[in-house]
Design a protein around this motif. Structure first.
Motif, mmCIF file in Angstrom:
data_model
loop_
_atom_site.group_PDB
_atom_site.id
_atom_site.type_symbol
_atom_site.label_atom_id
_atom_site.label_comp_id
_atom_site.label_asym_id
_atom_site.label_seq_id
_atom_site.Cartn_x
_atom_site.Cartn_y
_atom_site.Cartn_z
ATOM 1 N N MET A 176 -5.951 4.947 -4.270
ATOM 2 C CA MET A 176 -4.990 4.539 -3.242
ATOM 3 C C MET A 176 -3.934 3.608 -3.818
ATOM 4 O O MET A 176 -2.735 3.784 -3.589
ATOM 5 C CB MET A 176 -5.728 3.851 -2.093
ATOM 6 C CG MET A 176 -4.817 3.395 -0.963
ATOM 7 S SD MET A 176 -5.712 2.466 0.306
ATOM 8 C CE MET A 176 -5.959 0.900 -0.525
ATOM 9 N N PHE A 177 -4.353 2.610 -4.601
ATOM 10 C CA PHE A 177 -3.385 1.670 -5.160
ATOM 11 C C PHE A 177 -2.547 2.311 -6.279
ATOM 12 O O PHE A 177 -1.400 1.919 -6.487
ATOM 13 C CB PHE A 177 -4.081 0.406 -5.647
ATOM 14 C CG PHE A 177 -4.313 -0.596 -4.550
ATOM 15 C CD1 PHE A 177 -3.261 -1.334 -4.030
ATOM 16 C CD2 PHE A 177 -5.576 -0.782 -4.014
ATOM 17 C CE1 PHE A 177 -3.456 -2.246 -3.010
ATOM 18 C CE2 PHE A 177 -5.789 -1.699 -2.988
ATOM 19 C CZ PHE A 177 -4.725 -2.427 -2.478
ATOM 20 N N LEU A 207 -1.493 5.334 -6.094
ATOM 21 C CA LEU A 207 -0.476 6.010 -5.298
ATOM 22 C C LEU A 207 0.520 5.004 -4.727
ATOM 23 O O LEU A 207 1.733 5.276 -4.657
ATOM 24 C CB LEU A 207 -1.133 6.808 -4.169
ATOM 25 C CG LEU A 207 -0.202 7.597 -3.239
ATOM 26 C CD1 LEU A 207 0.710 8.520 -4.041
ATOM 27 C CD2 LEU A 207 -1.012 8.404 -2.233
ATOM 28 N N PHE A 208 0.030 3.843 -4.328
ATOM 29 C CA PHE A 208 0.915 2.776 -3.843
ATOM 30 C C PHE A 208 1.932 2.395 -4.920
ATOM 31 O O PHE A 208 3.135 2.308 -4.654
ATOM 32 C CB PHE A 208 0.075 1.557 -3.451
ATOM 33 C CG PHE A 208 0.880 0.328 -3.138
ATOM 34 C CD1 PHE A 208 1.571 0.211 -1.943
ATOM 35 C CD2 PHE A 208 0.947 -0.726 -4.039
ATOM 36 C CE1 PHE A 208 2.316 -0.933 -1.647
ATOM 37 C CE2 PHE A 208 1.686 -1.867 -3.757
ATOM 38 C CZ PHE A 208 2.370 -1.967 -2.561
ATOM 39 N N ASN A 209 1.471 2.182 -6.139
ATOM 40 C CA ASN A 209 2.375 1.827 -7.236
ATOM 41 C C ASN A 209 3.410 2.921 -7.477
ATOM 42 O O ASN A 209 4.593 2.642 -7.699
ATOM 43 C CB ASN A 209 1.576 1.574 -8.515
ATOM 44 C CG ASN A 209 0.881 0.219 -8.520
ATOM 45 O OD1 ASN A 209 1.261 -0.681 -7.783
ATOM 46 N ND2 ASN A 209 -0.142 0.077 -9.347
ATOM 47 N N THR A 210 2.970 4.183 -7.428
ATOM 48 C CA THR A 210 3.882 5.302 -7.646
ATOM 49 C C THR A 210 4.899 5.426 -6.520
ATOM 50 O O THR A 210 6.084 5.676 -6.756
ATOM 51 C CB THR A 210 3.087 6.627 -7.752
ATOM 52 O OG1 THR A 210 2.135 6.516 -8.814
ATOM 53 C CG2 THR A 210 4.011 7.801 -8.039
ATOM 54 N N SER A 253 12.677 -4.444 -5.849
ATOM 55 C CA SER A 253 11.878 -5.666 -5.885
ATOM 56 C C SER A 253 10.410 -5.414 -6.217
ATOM 57 O O SER A 253 9.599 -6.337 -6.181
ATOM 58 C CB SER A 253 11.955 -6.375 -4.527
ATOM 59 O OG SER A 253 11.440 -5.518 -3.514
ATOM 60 N N PHE A 254 10.059 -4.202 -6.576
ATOM 61 C CA PHE A 254 8.645 -3.844 -6.680
ATOM 62 C C PHE A 254 8.012 -4.349 -7.967
ATOM 63 O O PHE A 254 8.557 -4.194 -9.056
ATOM 64 C CB PHE A 254 8.472 -2.327 -6.584
ATOM 65 C CG PHE A 254 7.034 -1.898 -6.620
ATOM 66 C CD1 PHE A 254 6.224 -2.105 -5.518
ATOM 67 C CD2 PHE A 254 6.485 -1.331 -7.757
ATOM 68 C CE1 PHE A 254 4.889 -1.731 -5.545
ATOM 69 C CE2 PHE A 254 5.154 -0.951 -7.790
ATOM 70 C CZ PHE A 254 4.358 -1.156 -6.676
ATOM 71 N N VAL A 255 6.820 -4.956 -7.830
ATOM 72 C CA VAL A 255 5.992 -5.360 -8.964
ATOM 73 C C VAL A 255 4.654 -4.651 -8.803
ATOM 74 O O VAL A 255 3.977 -4.823 -7.775
ATOM 75 C CB VAL A 255 5.779 -6.886 -8.998
ATOM 76 C CG1 VAL A 255 4.876 -7.254 -10.168
ATOM 77 C CG2 VAL A 255 7.117 -7.606 -9.101
ATOM 78 N N PRO A 256 4.218 -3.826 -9.765
ATOM 79 C CA PRO A 256 2.978 -3.068 -9.621
ATOM 80 C C PRO A 256 1.754 -3.948 -9.422
ATOM 81 O O PRO A 256 1.713 -5.098 -9.874
ATOM 82 C CB PRO A 256 2.873 -2.297 -10.950
ATOM 83 C CG PRO A 256 4.266 -2.269 -11.488
ATOM 84 C CD PRO A 256 4.905 -3.547 -11.036
ATOM 85 N N VAL A 257 0.748 -3.392 -8.748
ATOM 86 C CA VAL A 257 -0.525 -4.074 -8.544
ATOM 87 C C VAL A 257 -1.434 -3.726 -9.721
ATOM 88 O O VAL A 257 -1.625 -2.553 -10.044
ATOM 89 C CB VAL A 257 -1.178 -3.626 -7.217
ATOM 90 C CG1 VAL A 257 -2.478 -4.383 -6.981
ATOM 91 C CG2 VAL A 257 -0.221 -3.852 -6.053
ATOM 92 N N SER A 258 -1.996 -4.733 -10.378
ATOM 93 C CA SER A 258 -2.821 -4.520 -11.566
ATOM 94 C C SER A 258 -4.231 -4.087 -11.177
ATOM 95 O O SER A 258 -4.657 -4.220 -10.025
ATOM 96 C CB SER A 258 -2.899 -5.800 -12.397
ATOM 97 O OG SER A 258 -3.683 -6.778 -11.731
ATOM 98 N N LYS A 276 -9.959 -5.210 -3.103
ATOM 99 C CA LYS A 276 -11.044 -4.385 -2.570
ATOM 100 C C LYS A 276 -12.160 -5.270 -2.019
ATOM 101 O O LYS A 276 -12.647 -5.077 -0.899
ATOM 102 C CB LYS A 276 -11.602 -3.476 -3.669
ATOM 103 C CG LYS A 276 -12.775 -2.603 -3.201
ATOM 104 C CD LYS A 276 -13.581 -2.044 -4.355
ATOM 105 C CE LYS A 276 -12.879 -0.982 -5.119
ATOM 106 N NZ LYS A 276 -13.783 -0.294 -6.078
ATOM 107 N N LYS A 277 -12.548 -6.260 -2.807
ATOM 108 C CA LYS A 277 -13.625 -7.152 -2.413
ATOM 109 C C LYS A 277 -13.242 -8.011 -1.213
ATOM 110 O O LYS A 277 -14.044 -8.258 -0.312
ATOM 111 C CB LYS A 277 -14.010 -8.038 -3.600
ATOM 112 C CG LYS A 277 -15.166 -8.986 -3.327
ATOM 113 C CD LYS A 277 -15.496 -9.798 -4.574
ATOM 114 C CE LYS A 277 -16.639 -10.773 -4.312
ATOM 115 N NZ LYS A 277 -16.954 -11.584 -5.524
#
Length: 375
Positions: free
Chosen positions: A215-216, A218-221, A228-233, A241-242
């Motif tokens: 899911m993440f 796909l979010f980054n893509t 302004s986008f900075v990818p989630v590591s 998730k936790k």
């Protein structure tokens, strides 16, 4: 005389988090955070966002009284990789005294100058998943748990101090009774057949967990093209998730996959916890968690949090499948209203998603920016 004090202890960090509770006491539109959760999110030892972000936290003092706060943030990914030399500021609150807001922003600019950055901008968080923007319209409308609320004088202070609007955001809402649900059912069925897609619904958080990494990704893509986008590591994904997945109703998460089981669209909504958080007043115990549990089960409003669509499926109508699934869930839950969280005005694709829902723009917000004076 306003003194700016940098936070150095956990007790001071709690004071930083608790300052808005005094500033907005009695305000019917402000939604407080859970104090311990907010403090924990600033813990540099546990929150992986600090692997690529530096933050310093400050209190504005008038004698012994706290009269303002601000976080000064440098996101090293955007500075070093994207070459956006921005000094971020966030979690900014202050009394209606220009000397206080000036002292806070002067400190942010001072740090930005020391780091050889080009401009300050905020309110912004550490990443794209944080709250954003100063509210400029909609002060008499209840906030949400994923947005900052502020008094009207905030934006006026920023303007007087030489800041100008940067990114602009819209917040909208619509009533489900205004949606032609049968139309979406027919259209969803057509799109499913055309592209051989199917919806995945969940009954437990455990069922969601295997899909979180995908899911993440796909979010980054999906959002990479936004300025302004900075990818989630990967470590942030594990942390989120936790922290959050067990908190979100599994029925309010919708995934669409292709014939090979590959995720092509996802969307996350949640019940509105705003009133419950007001009743909890920053504490889960002894009764705060009961208010949240009640809202999770019985809230009649849903907050639209996130959507991601694979580039090759954008503008192909796959959101009809998503909304068809949501409408089924909302009908069972008695949900009557959808609240859309801040969306960039420049993101025309996301706005097209809502055009047939008769959305009402009920809030506007923006970031404010100012060039850093060079020597």
């Amino acid at each position: 005389m306003i003194q700016i004090k940098e936070i150095s202890t956990n007790q001071e960090l709690k004071e930083f988090v608790k300052f808005p509770f005094r500033l907005y006491k009695g305000n019917p539109y402000w939604v407080p955070p859970i104090i311990n959760q907010e403090v924990a999110s600033f813990d540099k030892a546990t929150n992986p966002v600090f692997e690529h972000a530096d933050a310093r936290f400050f209190l504005a003092m008038k004698g012994e009284e706290i009269v303002g706060r601000v976080a000064a943030i440098i996101n090293n990914l955007e500075v070093n990789q994207q070459k956006v030399r921005r000094m971020r500021f966030g979690w900014i609150d202050f009394i209606d005294d220009l000397s206080v807001s000036k002292a806070l922003l002067d400190k942010v600019e001072e740090i930005g100058k020391e780091a050889n950055l080009d401009f300050i901008e905020g309110p912004l968080g550490f990443s794209n998943l944080d709250k954003v923007g100063v509210l400029t319209e909609g002060f008499d409308i209840l906030s949400t748990m994923v947005t900052w609320y502020n008094y009207p004088y905030y934006a006026e202070h920023f303007k007087k101090l030489g800041l100008v609007p940067g990114q602009k955001f819209l917040e909208t809402n619509f009533k489900l009774e205004d949606v032609d649900i049968e139309k979406y059912q027919k259209y969803a069925s057509l799109i499913k057949r055309r592209y051989k897609l199917k919806a995945i619904n969940f009954k437990s958080s455990k069922e969601v967990l295997p899909y979180v990494e995908e899911m993440f990704e796909l979010f980054n893509t999906s959002y990479a093209r936004l300025s302004s986008f900075v990818p989630v590591s990967d470590k942030q994904i594990a942390y989120l998730k936790k922290k959050f997945i067990s908190f979100v109703n599994p029925e309010y998460i919708k995934f669409i996959v292709d014939e090979n089981g590959k995720l092509v669209t996802f969307s996350i909504t949640m019940p509105s916890f705003a009133r419950a958080l007001q009743k909890a007043n920053g504490k889960l115990f002894p009764t705060g968690f009961l208010h949240l549990l009640y809202a999770k089960k019985y809230s009649k409003s849903s907050v639209f949090f996130l959507i991601g669509i694979a580039p090759e499926y954008q503008k192909k109508g796959v959101t009809a499948i998503v909304f068809d699934e949501f409408f089924k869930t909302y009908s069972q839950k008695g949900v009557s209203k959808m609240i859309i969280t801040p969306e960039l005005e420049e993101n025309k694709d996301i706005q097209l998603i809502w055009k047939n829902f008769k959305p009402e723009i009920h809030k506007r917000r923006c970031t404010m920016r100012k060039d850093i004076a060079k020597k």
